[in-house]
Design an enzyme around this catalytic site. Structure first.
Site, PDB file in Angstrom:
ATOM      1  N   ASP A   1      -0.251   5.135   0.874  1.00  0.00           N
ATOM      2  CA  ASP A   1      -0.525   6.158   1.890  1.00  0.00           C
ATOM      3  C   ASP A   1      -0.600   5.540   3.276  1.00  0.00           C
ATOM      4  O   ASP A   1      -1.411   4.654   3.536  1.00  0.00           O
ATOM      5  CB  ASP A   1      -1.825   6.899   1.559  1.00  0.00           C
ATOM      6  CG  ASP A   1      -1.691   7.686   0.270  1.00  0.00           C
ATOM      7  OD1 ASP A   1      -0.800   8.543   0.216  1.00  0.00           O
ATOM      8  OD2 ASP A   1      -2.449   7.423  -0.680  1.00  0.00           O
TER       9      ASP A   1
ATOM     10  N   ASP B   1       0.873  -1.177   0.000  1.00  0.00           N
ATOM     11  CA  ASP B   1       0.000   0.000   0.000  1.00  0.00           C
ATOM     12  C   ASP B   1       0.917   1.236   0.000  1.00  0.00           C
ATOM     13  O   ASP B   1       2.121   1.119   0.287  1.00  0.00           O
ATOM     14  CB  ASP B   1      -0.857  -0.036   1.275  1.00  0.00           C
ATOM     15  CG  ASP B   1      -1.576   1.266   1.525  1.00  0.00           C
ATOM     16  OD1 ASP B   1      -2.281   1.744   0.616  1.00  0.00           O
ATOM     17  OD2 ASP B   1      -1.428   1.818   2.637  1.00  0.00           O
TER      18      ASP B   1
END
Ligand code: XBP
Ligand code: MG
Length: 256
Positions: free
Chosen positions: A10, A8
């Protein structure tokens, strides 16, 4: 056998939200002459809505209901485009940094021959800028597949972006590990059949991470060991490729 790591962006690769995206949203609102301001706690609540355009639209629907219903979508799109311009400028200026241990782990994993990929809700331009400004030159090429907002309109916790990435990698979920920071991300990865390592941040540490392989403060650096919040300990306090392989092997044993 562990073949790929799917990261991922953020909150996981970098702490982008509080001092990056949030500030960029507020600058876009000011540019448009709006008196909206998302402070740190309010932004934490709004993060439950994944996707920047969707987050703005949700805010309009709840806090700016004087705006005509048929104008909301277009306004959210305009504000989001402006927000992206501000965010890219901030990344360019060096305002967004990688989280502890991320640069080390990425380069170790690349050197060890693991396939690297990204599965994120944010837009492709934001990822390219972030990686170009925070990793060594050429490191963007370490990532075989980058799944972004453009590839998966259904945002996490929907598994669409992970399914897109797995399809592009042509790997089975059990050959990969997902690395996430949020409950929505964990749910998305899990729904795609992936086992997930979670590193938390101030916005996500109290979320429900049931089903994660392990929950950590971060990946750890020499002199600044990672703390294990849930799951088995790591002797060195540093998450490296050997440790990821060990967690992956243990998850395979549990599934067998
Ligand atoms: C996090 C998100 C994104 C960002 C803002 O994505 O939900 O919406 O907050 O970026 P992830 P955009 O954790 O999956 O990387 O404004 O580009 O959506
Ligand atoms: Mg995240």
């Amino acid at each position: 056998m562990l073949r790929a790591l799917i990261f991922d962006v953020d909150g996981t690769i970098a702490d982008t939200e509080r001092d990056g995206h949030r500030v960029a949203f507020n600058r876009a609102f000011a540019d448009a002459g709006l008196d909206w301001h998302w402070d740190v706690p309010r932004y934490g609540e709004l993060l439950r809505v994944t996707g920047g355009r969707e987050r703005i639209l949700h805010f309009i629907d709840t806090d700016a209901t004087h705006i005509a219903t048929d104008e909301r979508e277009a306004l959210a799109r305009r504000l989001h485009a402006r927000k992206t311009t501000h965010y890219l400028r901030m990344v360019d200026e060096g305002s967004v940094q990688l989280r502890p241990g991320v640069a080390r782990l990425l380069s170790e994993a690349h050197a060890a021959g693991l396939t690297l990929a990204i599965a994120t809700t944010t837009s492709r331009a934001n990822i390219d800028a972030l990686l170009a400004h925070t990793l060594p030159p050429g490191a963007l090429d370490w990532f075989c597949v980058i799944g972004a907002a453009e590839d998966a309109p259904c945002k996490k916790p929907d598994p669409q972006v992970y399914e897109f990435v797995l399809g592009q990698l042509d790997l089975a979920p059990h050959e990969c590990l997902a690395i996430e920071d949020s409950a929505a991300g964990l749910q998305a990865a899990t729904a795609a059949g992936l086992r997930t390592v979670v590193t938390v941040n101030d916005y996500t540490r109290d979320q429900d991470f049931s089903g994660a392989l392990t929950v950590l403060s971060d990946f750890g650096e020499r002199g600044a060991p990672a703390r294990i919040l849930v799951g088995a300990g790591i002797s060195s306090g540093i998450v490296d490729v050997a440790q990821l392989n060990a967690w992956h092997a243990r998850s395979a044993d549990l599934q067998a």
